[in-house]
Design a protein around this motif. Structure first.
Motif, mmCIF file in Angstrom:
data_model
loop_
_atom_site.group_PDB
_atom_site.id
_atom_site.type_symbol
_atom_site.label_atom_id
_atom_site.label_comp_id
_atom_site.label_asym_id
_atom_site.label_seq_id
_atom_site.Cartn_x
_atom_site.Cartn_y
_atom_site.Cartn_z
ATOM 1 N N LEU A 23 0.822 -1.194 0.000
ATOM 2 C CA LEU A 23 0.000 0.000 0.000
ATOM 3 C C LEU A 23 0.865 1.257 0.000
ATOM 4 C CD1 LEU A 23 -2.600 -0.931 2.780
ATOM 5 C CD2 LEU A 23 -2.863 -1.212 0.315
ATOM 6 N N THR A 24 0.348 2.314 -0.579
ATOM 7 C CA THR A 24 0.957 3.628 -0.386
ATOM 8 C C THR A 24 0.321 4.252 0.855
ATOM 9 O OG1 THR A 24 -0.676 4.456 -1.967
ATOM 10 C CG2 THR A 24 1.561 4.065 -2.788
ATOM 11 N N GLU A 25 0.973 5.253 1.421
ATOM 12 C CA GLU A 25 0.499 5.786 2.698
ATOM 13 C C GLU A 25 -0.893 6.391 2.613
ATOM 14 O OE1 GLU A 25 3.247 8.289 4.786
ATOM 15 O OE2 GLU A 25 4.327 6.556 5.574
ATOM 16 N N ASP A 26 -1.297 6.832 1.425
ATOM 17 C CA ASP A 26 -2.636 7.406 1.337
ATOM 18 C C ASP A 26 -3.730 6.346 1.460
ATOM 19 O OD1 ASP A 26 -1.683 6.490 -1.193
ATOM 20 O OD2 ASP A 26 -3.307 7.551 -2.197
ATOM 21 N N TRP A 27 -3.344 5.061 1.452
ATOM 22 C CA TRP A 27 -4.310 3.977 1.655
ATOM 23 C C TRP A 27 -4.329 3.481 3.106
ATOM 24 C CZ3 TRP A 27 -8.062 1.186 -0.868
ATOM 25 C CH2 TRP A 27 -8.302 1.520 -2.203
ATOM 26 N N LEU A 28 -3.449 3.978 3.947
ATOM 27 C CA LEU A 28 -3.421 3.524 5.340
ATOM 28 C C LEU A 28 -4.598 4.119 6.098
ATOM 29 C CD1 LEU A 28 0.398 3.870 6.069
ATOM 30 C CD2 LEU A 28 -0.864 1.862 5.275
ATOM 31 N N PHE A 29 -5.329 3.277 6.809
ATOM 32 C CA PHE A 29 -6.566 3.705 7.464
ATOM 33 C C PHE A 29 -6.296 4.621 8.650
ATOM 34 C CE2 PHE A 29 -9.907 0.294 6.263
ATOM 35 C CZ PHE A 29 -9.531 0.379 4.940
ATOM 36 N N ASP A 30 -7.120 5.634 8.776
ATOM 37 C CA ASP A 30 -7.222 6.404 10.008
ATOM 38 C C ASP A 30 -8.319 5.709 10.815
ATOM 39 O OD1 ASP A 30 -8.008 8.132 12.021
ATOM 40 O OD2 ASP A 30 -7.722 9.932 10.821
ATOM 41 N N PHE A 31 -7.920 5.020 11.874
ATOM 42 C CA PHE A 31 -8.876 4.162 12.580
ATOM 43 C C PHE A 31 -9.904 4.926 13.405
ATOM 44 C CE2 PHE A 31 -5.924 0.876 11.353
ATOM 45 C CZ PHE A 31 -6.788 -0.162 11.049
ATOM 46 N N SER A 32 -9.729 6.250 13.544
ATOM 47 C CA SER A 32 -10.782 7.029 14.194
ATOM 48 C C SER A 32 -11.997 7.152 13.289
ATOM 49 C CB SER A 32 -10.266 8.418 14.569
ATOM 50 O OG SER A 32 -9.913 9.156 13.414
ATOM 51 N N HIS A 33 -11.864 6.743 12.008
ATOM 52 C CA HIS A 33 -13.004 6.687 11.098
ATOM 53 C C HIS A 33 -13.758 5.364 11.241
ATOM 54 C CE1 HIS A 33 -11.533 9.917 8.028
ATOM 55 N NE2 HIS A 33 -10.994 10.119 9.219
ATOM 56 N N PHE A 34 -13.180 4.405 11.980
ATOM 57 C CA PHE A 34 -13.748 3.060 12.065
ATOM 58 C C PHE A 34 -14.124 2.643 13.485
ATOM 59 C CE2 PHE A 34 -11.642 3.264 8.050
ATOM 60 C CZ PHE A 34 -12.406 2.476 7.211
ATOM 61 N N PHE A 35 -13.539 3.278 14.479
ATOM 62 C CA PHE A 35 -13.869 3.057 15.892
ATOM 63 C C PHE A 35 -13.888 4.420 16.580
ATOM 64 C CE2 PHE A 35 -11.723 -0.818 14.512
ATOM 65 C CZ PHE A 35 -12.548 -1.828 15.000
ATOM 66 N N SER A 36 -14.591 4.508 17.678
ATOM 67 C CA SER A 36 -14.595 5.756 18.436
ATOM 68 C C SER A 36 -13.306 5.850 19.240
ATOM 69 C CB SER A 36 -15.812 5.807 19.369
ATOM 70 O OG SER A 36 -15.795 7.008 20.112
ATOM 71 N N ILE A 37 -12.429 6.775 18.842
ATOM 72 C CA ILE A 37 -11.133 6.930 19.476
ATOM 73 C C ILE A 37 -10.999 8.374 19.957
ATOM 74 C CG2 ILE A 37 -8.631 6.801 19.153
ATOM 75 C CD1 ILE A 37 -9.116 4.727 16.969
ATOM 76 N N ASN A 38 -10.801 8.529 21.239
ATOM 77 C CA ASN A 38 -10.676 9.874 21.829
ATOM 78 C C ASN A 38 -11.866 10.758 21.453
ATOM 79 O OD1 ASN A 38 -8.227 9.137 22.958
ATOM 80 N ND2 ASN A 38 -7.012 10.010 21.303
ATOM 81 N N GLY A 39 -13.050 10.180 21.483
ATOM 82 C CA GLY A 39 -14.263 10.948 21.219
ATOM 83 C C GLY A 39 -14.641 11.096 19.763
ATOM 84 N N SER A 40 -13.908 10.453 18.851
ATOM 85 C CA SER A 40 -14.253 10.564 17.424
ATOM 86 C C SER A 40 -15.600 9.896 17.156
ATOM 87 C CB SER A 40 -13.176 9.904 16.555
ATOM 88 O OG SER A 40 -13.201 8.484 16.686
ATOM 89 N N GLU A 41 -16.271 10.342 16.102
ATOM 90 C CA GLU A 41 -17.537 9.745 15.685
ATOM 91 C C GLU A 41 -17.278 8.906 14.439
ATOM 92 O OE1 GLU A 41 -20.695 12.522 15.248
ATOM 93 O OE2 GLU A 41 -20.409 13.401 17.240
ATOM 94 N N PRO A 42 -17.122 7.598 14.594
ATOM 95 C CA PRO A 42 -16.800 6.758 13.439
ATOM 96 C C PRO A 42 -18.005 6.570 12.526
ATOM 97 C CG PRO A 42 -17.237 5.378 15.340
ATOM 98 C CD PRO A 42 -17.279 6.806 15.832
#
Length: 496
Positions: free
Chosen positions: A296-315
């Motif tokens: 993968l190139t780095e632009d394909w690496l997941f930001d996991f705050s989009h997939f789980f609630s991390i530090n108050g994120s809304e996934p």
């Protein structure tokens, strides 16, 4: 993928078995299942979402593959009870560094035992640093790998190629591999007497213990109807099938496990580079289908705050459960024996997987649940036969079939279809319904109890404390935060 031959609530008597239409009518049965699949595939619920974070869809898929890794002959060939447990991360550890050495990192001292899982750095691109983050599954390209030299297909070096069947699944497995390697590093500092095979064994035990905590909170705690999560998402909850060992029942593998396909979204937000990524691209972006674009190139690496609630994120949340599927899954049926040229795609294959007498019928599952605990389905969709049969009959009314076949299916529908209708009726598609929650809860609870006992060690608590102090991660969000602090990935490779 099928179960290992066991069933929920014990062996199935002929009267309790699911037989679809009846023996000797295989072609007619396929015709009807195809029509059911087509209707499911063409039904749209725009904007309908569940209460299940998108990442929990793929963590549960890892768990399904982990269970399936030990079905059939592979389970029987293993004498070690530890290695026969369903939840032991077989999909990342395989048969260990001695037998699956290609999956493990070669140490600087070539003679030293392998203890860390292999990972590779992301590929460089115009927007990435020259030295990218090590955040992808291990992949290699070698013209000598295959009979046709010259081309250099990228192979993924993991025990189960299923983990690279889509980019989301691969990224979740990468998290677990990063966790193991971080635990190895922490144990080298906190328990320096551990070396070689002993170091690997303890790191594996710690990682598996955390994995079990993830399954309880991120899978059982989100997939199950809230009234049943309280029973099954905690250790020691009251099971209905007290005699059940950790073997995987057919009713789970052909029913609830396949229902997970309905949680998959058509479009995902991966990170700031890819806020709108289509499902087809995510499925194609693998070593098998796009070898020239791997790693993968780095632009394909997941930001996991989009997939789980991390530090108050809304996934982003998974799709709602019900008799509908992503568009992609309702088309392109592969040439599977007996289904050549048929419509219905993955949905048809899921229906066919449960179309035999190896599992209990819906009426039998309901009756056995009520026998085990009277009232457990009271007020639920499954607990009112007149209600659920009317709902099934209404749903089948638009499908062309004989009145006799419609009556047969109304009285004993495919479990896969029943669970979809139940999720809508009991939970508005936000979670599984009652019977689906029982099937999943009983399967996980028994398997977790067996695995937790098998992987105990007198020094396990000390090893966990040495790695994490008093903050042993309890879910994926906590693991991601820990890993980001441990590895200090750069801005475009941050885990969250």
């Amino acid at each position: 993928m099928i179960g290992d031959g066991s069933n929920l609530f014990g062996p199935v008597e002929p009267a309790d078995a699911y037989t679809v239409i009846g023996p000797g009518r295989e072609e007619e049965t396929l015709d009807i299942l195809e029509k059911i699949a087509v209707k499911i595939g063409r039904t749209r619920r725009p904007g309908a979402v569940s209460d299940i974070p998108a990442g929990a869809t793929y963590l549960a898929q890892i768990a399904v593959h982990d269970m399936g890794f030990l079905t059939g002959a592979r389970r029987m060939s293993r004498g070690d009870a530890q290695l026969q447990t369903a939840f032991a991360l077989h999909v990342i550890y395989g048969d260990g560094p001695r037998h699956d050495a290609a999956c493990y990192e070669k140490p600087a001292d070539g003679a030293a035992p392998r203890v860390k899982l292999r990972l590779v750095r992301a590929r460089t691109s115009n927007t990435s640093p020259a030295w990218c983050a090590r955040r992808d599954l291990p992949r290699m390209s070698c013209p000598q790998l295959d009979a046709q030299g010259g081309s250099t297909p990228t192979e993924v070096l993991i025990p189960s190629a299923l983990s690279d069947s889509n980019s989301a699944l691969a990224q979740v497995q990468t998290i677990l591999s990063l966790l193991h390697n971080a635990v190895v590093a922490r144990l080298e500092e906190s328990m320096p007497k551990l070396e070689g095979a002993d170091l690997f064994d303890m790191a594996r035990r710690v990682t598996i213990k955390i994995y079990h905590r993830m399954l309880r909170r991120d899978v059982l705690g989100t997939w199950l109807h809230p009234d049943f999560a309280a029973r099954y998402a905690v250790a020691g909850g009251a099971r209905l099938d007290q005699d059940r060992a950790g073997r995987v029942p057919a009713e789970y593998m052909t029913g609830v496990a396949r229902l997970g396909h309905g949680l998959v979204k058509d479009i995902y937000s991966l990170n700031r580079h890819h806020p709108h990524m289509g499902l087809r691209d995510m499925i194609l972006h693998t070593s098998l289908k796009r070898p020239a674009q791997m790693p993968l190139t780095e632009d394909w690496l997941f930001d996991f705050s989009h997939f789980f609630s991390i530090n108050g994120s809304e996934p982003q949340m998974a799709r709602a459960l019900g008799p509908h599927m992503p568009r992609l899954f309702g088309s392109n049926t592969k040439a599977v024996k007996g289904m050549e040229g048929r419509d219905g795609g993955l949905i048809l294959r899921d229906l066919v997987a449960g179309a035999d007498d190896a599992q209990r019928s819906v009426p039998s599952l309901i009756a056995k649940s009520e026998d085990a605990e009277p009232g457990v389905l009271e007020t639920r969709f499954a607990g009112d036969a007149a209600r659920w049969q009317a709902a099934v009959g209404d749903w089948l009314a638009s499908i062309d079939m004989s009145d006799a076949d419609r009556q047969t299916l109304t009285a004993s529908p495919p479990l896969y279809l029943f669970l979809m209708l139940e999720a809508e009726a009991d939970a508005e598609g936000k979670t599984l319904g009652a019977l689906g929650s029982i099937i999943m809860g009983e399967t996980y609870a028994a398997a977790l109890e067996e695995a937790e006992a098998a992987w105990l060690h007198e020094d396990l608590d000390a090893a966990c404390a040495g790695c994490f102090g008093t903050n042993l991660p309890a879910d994926t969000a906590e693991i991601v935060v820990f890993l980001q602090n441990h590895y200090r990935f750069g801005p475009d490779a941050r885990l969250h």
